[in-house]
Design a protein around this motif. Structure first.
Motif, PDB file in Angstrom:
ATOM      1  N   PHE A  53       0.829  -1.198   0.000  1.00  0.00           N
ATOM      2  CA  PHE A  53       0.000   0.000   0.000  1.00  0.00           C
ATOM      3  C   PHE A  53       0.863   1.248   0.000  1.00  0.00           C
ATOM      4  O   PHE A  53       1.802   1.374   0.792  1.00  0.00           O
ATOM      5  CB  PHE A  53      -0.912  -0.023   1.236  1.00  0.00           C
ATOM      6  N   LEU A  54       0.535   2.172  -0.899  1.00  0.00           N
ATOM      7  CA  LEU A  54       1.186   3.479  -0.926  1.00  0.00           C
ATOM      8  C   LEU A  54       0.164   4.555  -0.604  1.00  0.00           C
ATOM      9  O   LEU A  54      -0.906   4.620  -1.214  1.00  0.00           O
ATOM     10  CB  LEU A  54       1.767   3.770  -2.318  1.00  0.00           C
ATOM     11  N   ALA A  55       0.486   5.404   0.363  1.00  0.00           N
ATOM     12  CA  ALA A  55      -0.347   6.563   0.651  1.00  0.00           C
ATOM     13  C   ALA A  55      -0.023   7.660  -0.361  1.00  0.00           C
ATOM     14  O   ALA A  55       0.833   7.490  -1.239  1.00  0.00           O
ATOM     15  CB  ALA A  55      -0.111   7.040   2.072  1.00  0.00           C
ATOM     16  N   GLU A  56      -0.710   8.791  -0.239  1.00  0.00           N
ATOM     17  CA  GLU A  56      -0.497   9.861  -1.193  1.00  0.00           C
ATOM     18  C   GLU A  56      -0.421  11.196  -0.472  1.00  0.00           C
ATOM     19  O   GLU A  56      -1.168  11.452   0.473  1.00  0.00           O
ATOM     20  CB  GLU A  56      -1.665   9.897  -2.192  1.00  0.00           C
ATOM     21  N   GLY A  57       0.489  12.040  -0.908  1.00  0.00           N
ATOM     22  CA  GLY A  57       0.559  13.401  -0.391  1.00  0.00           C
ATOM     23  C   GLY A  57       0.536  14.364  -1.551  1.00  0.00           C
ATOM     24  O   GLY A  57       1.452  14.362  -2.378  1.00  0.00           O
ATOM     25  N   PRO A  76       6.919  10.954  -4.118  1.00  0.00           N
ATOM     26  CA  PRO A  76       6.789  10.500  -5.503  1.00  0.00           C
ATOM     27  C   PRO A  76       5.330  10.217  -5.867  1.00  0.00           C
ATOM     28  O   PRO A  76       4.476  10.010  -5.008  1.00  0.00           O
ATOM     29  CB  PRO A  76       7.612   9.204  -5.522  1.00  0.00           C
ATOM     30  N   ASP A  77       5.054  10.194  -7.163  1.00  0.00           N
ATOM     31  CA  ASP A  77       3.705   9.943  -7.661  1.00  0.00           C
ATOM     32  C   ASP A  77       3.327   8.472  -7.487  1.00  0.00           C
ATOM     33  O   ASP A  77       4.098   7.565  -7.826  1.00  0.00           O
ATOM     34  CB  ASP A  77       3.638  10.316  -9.145  1.00  0.00           C
ATOM     35  N   THR A  78       2.130   8.244  -6.981  1.00  0.00           N
ATOM     36  CA  THR A  78       1.681   6.889  -6.655  1.00  0.00           C
ATOM     37  C   THR A  78       1.624   5.983  -7.881  1.00  0.00           C
ATOM     38  O   THR A  78       2.152   4.860  -7.874  1.00  0.00           O
ATOM     39  CB  THR A  78       0.291   6.945  -5.990  1.00  0.00           C
ATOM     40  N   PHE A  79       0.970   6.429  -8.955  1.00  0.00           N
ATOM     41  CA  PHE A  79       0.802   5.579 -10.132  1.00  0.00           C
ATOM     42  C   PHE A  79       2.135   5.202 -10.766  1.00  0.00           C
ATOM     43  O   PHE A  79       2.329   4.066 -11.206  1.00  0.00           O
ATOM     44  CB  PHE A  79      -0.074   6.276 -11.182  1.00  0.00           C
ATOM     45  N   THR A  80       3.061   6.140 -10.807  1.00  0.00           N
ATOM     46  CA  THR A  80       4.357   5.859 -11.409  1.00  0.00           C
ATOM     47  C   THR A  80       5.075   4.747 -10.663  1.00  0.00           C
ATOM     48  O   THR A  80       5.620   3.816 -11.267  1.00  0.00           O
ATOM     49  CB  THR A  80       5.223   7.134 -11.412  1.00  0.00           C
ATOM     50  N   VAL A  81       5.072   4.824  -9.338  1.00  0.00           N
ATOM     51  CA  VAL A  81       5.749   3.815  -8.530  1.00  0.00           C
ATOM     52  C   VAL A  81       5.064   2.455  -8.670  1.00  0.00           C
ATOM     53  O   VAL A  81       5.729   1.425  -8.864  1.00  0.00           O
ATOM     54  CB  VAL A  81       5.789   4.240  -7.046  1.00  0.00           C
ATOM     55  N   LEU A  82       3.740   2.425  -8.585  1.00  0.00           N
ATOM     56  CA  LEU A  82       3.025   1.149  -8.667  1.00  0.00           C
ATOM     57  C   LEU A  82       3.211   0.496 -10.032  1.00  0.00           C
ATOM     58  O   LEU A  82       3.368  -0.733 -10.130  1.00  0.00           O
ATOM     59  CB  LEU A  82       1.537   1.351  -8.379  1.00  0.00           C
ATOM     60  N   ALA A  83       3.196   1.279 -11.102  1.00  0.00           N
ATOM     61  CA  ALA A  83       3.400   0.716 -12.435  1.00  0.00           C
ATOM     62  C   ALA A  83       4.791   0.107 -12.563  1.00  0.00           C
ATOM     63  O   ALA A  83       4.972  -0.968 -13.149  1.00  0.00           O
ATOM     64  CB  ALA A  83       3.187   1.791 -13.490  1.00  0.00           C
ATOM     65  N   ALA A  84       5.785   0.782 -11.988  1.00  0.00           N
ATOM     66  CA  ALA A  84       7.142   0.248 -12.028  1.00  0.00           C
ATOM     67  C   ALA A  84       7.253  -1.034 -11.208  1.00  0.00           C
ATOM     68  O   ALA A  84       7.932  -1.988 -11.595  1.00  0.00           O
ATOM     69  CB  ALA A  84       8.126   1.297 -11.519  1.00  0.00           C
ATOM     70  N   LEU A  85       6.567  -1.083 -10.056  1.00  0.00           N
ATOM     71  CA  LEU A  85       6.615  -2.278  -9.212  1.00  0.00           C
ATOM     72  C   LEU A  85       5.920  -3.471  -9.864  1.00  0.00           C
ATOM     73  O   LEU A  85       6.244  -4.622  -9.565  1.00  0.00           O
ATOM     74  CB  LEU A  85       5.983  -1.986  -7.847  1.00  0.00           C
TER      75      LEU A  85
END
Length: 457
Positions: A53-57, A76-85
């Motif tokens: 889970f990633l929170a967002e600020g 960092p941006d949530t979608f960018t990190v999740l797509a990379a993961l």
């Protein structure tokens, strides 16, 4: 006849920017560099966790006109990190917080549907709202939405995105008789939505994803938030990790499901939980005390007190007594963009209570903040922690826990290596993934296989 043991759900919150993380520890690493996210995600997957889970600020928090210390290196941006993961994991669910107040349904639906395709059906959306005009200043509708309308918009936002996800249901491929070329039915992706907040139409350009729709999480604790979760969420984050509080929350939310035609197993309740592990319970208790002191430096203690006092308290000694002046209860708050501001509804009452505690225990400002702040949820040897987690889940205080370690990114390793095997030995946690999607991990039906659970717009 005894009821069967519930299977425990475990997830991991990447700690990054929050008050849990101990940045002074030599093992602490970046929460920006991708290697940190990779380490954390692959540890969670090795332990067979349901999701990360990633929170967002959406804005750097400020206090007294300065950026809050935990935010100085950014978010960092949530979608960018999740797509990379998605590219470096195979089974782990990928859950992100995306705000419904400052976004648009078409854009968010497209992003989550794309993530679901990229990950093979592992995406989840934590739907949150915001009434915070300070955050809203970053957006063209900065602060426009009255607080009492935020759930109205969120409900319609979610309903609209579900219409977009479902717009590809039942699409057909047909052959053109003249050319032999295969074409999709022109109705696939078509949508029309007219409501209080959104008036949109067109064709959604991302085909139905492996899960049909991403898993929906919700995190509100108000009565409105609980109703929102009961009506439309697949899981709800809870802040009630203690046994009795957890049981009360669990019973309340689960009992709301029937009015929406839903069963108890169609909504999971997952509190956030921190932990301190040692070879013995005594060693873990000592570690927990040390971690709490590391989490609350003198400067942090003063900043925390300023949340309540709404005054500049930088001249006070954190190792000295509490201020004898009362909090400023004006609307113009010293702290901007911090959730803690909303936690203290009655600053004057809180100040009186804290003064009494400090006097009774001979506490300094820092002592008070350490002892009234969040303690670790689970403290003990691996055997003690595994036993306690299982007892809480079997007693219906939760369906599992979202673990928040105090070290980024390696803080989850000890739990994965020492506690998870004990839960597996008890037969209450999986030894391997049984399906490819996050819905499989969570025991949730595919939307095409279950009655619709929609929020009316």
């Amino acid at each position: 006849m005894s009821k069967p043991l519930k299977q425990i759900h475990l997830a991991a919150h990447f700690p990054g920017v929050n008050n849990t993380t101990v940045w002074s520890d030599p093992q602490a690493g970046s929460h920006i560099e991708f290697s940190s996210f990779v380490h954390f995600a692959q540890t969670a997957e090795r332990a067979k966790f349901d999701f990360l889970f990633l929170a967002e600020g959406l804005r750097l928090r400020e206090q007294g006109g300065k950026i809050y210390d935990l935010d100085v290196v950014g978010r960092p941006d949530t979608f960018t990190v999740l797509a990379a993961l998605a590219a470096v994991t195979d089974h782990l669910g990928l859950t992100g917080t995306i705000n419904s107040t400052f976004n648009e349904p078409y854009e968010v639906a497209r992003q989550f549907a794309s993530l679901d395709h990229l990950s093979g059906g592992r995406s989840a959306w934590n739907v949150v709202t915001s009434w915070d005009a300070f955050t809203g200043e970053n957006f063209r509708r900065g602060g426009f939405l009255p607080q009492d309308e935020r759930y109205s918009r969120a409900k319609e936002f979610l309903a609209t995105t579900q219409e977009l996800f479902d717009s590809w249901r039942g699409d057909e491929i047909v052959a053109d008789q003249a050319t032999g070329v295969f074409l999709r039915d022109a109705k696939a992706g078509a949508f029309v939505h007219q409501g209080q907040h959104f008036d949109i139409q067109g064709q959604f350009n991302v085909p139905r994803s492996p899960q049909g729709r991403p898993v929906i999480f919700q995190a509100g604790d108000s009565d409105e938030g609980r109703e929102f979760a009961a009506s439309s969420a697949d899981a709800i984050f809870s802040r009630y990790a203690a046994l009795e509080e957890g049981q009360a929350f669990y019973t309340d939310v689960k009992n709301r499901l029937a009015k929406y035609g839903r069963r108890h197993d169609q909504l999971l309740i997952l509190p956030a939980a921190s932990f301190a592990l040692g070879d013995t319970d005594a060693e873990a208790e000592e570690l927990a005390r040390e971690v709490r002191r590391q989490q609350v430096s003198g400067a942090t203690a003063i900043k925390h007190l300023e949340f309540v006092w709404n005054r500049d308290l930088s001249s006070y000694d954190p190792e000295g007594p509490l201020p004898d002046i009362d909090p400023d209860v004006s609307e113009n708050h010293i702290s901007k963009g911090r959730a803690q501001v909303r936690m203290y509804r009655d600053p004057l009452a809180t100040a009186r209570e804290w003064r009494e505690l400090a006097a009774a225990n001979n506490w300094s400002i820092r002592d008070l903040v350490i002892n009234t702040g969040n303690r670790q949820t689970f403290v003990g040897s691996p055997q003690t922690v595994a036993k306690t987690i299982n007892e809480y889940v079997q007693a219906d205080a939760s369906d599992g826990f979202i673990l928040v370690p105090h070290i980024t990114p390696g803080g989850l390793d000890v739990f994965a290596d020492k506690v998870v095997p004990l839960l597996q030995e008890q037969g209450v946690f999986r030894t391997d993934y049984e399906g490819p999607t996050l819905r499989d991990h969570l025991g949730l039906a595919h939307p095409d296989e279950a009655p619709e659970q929609r929020v009316a717009s």
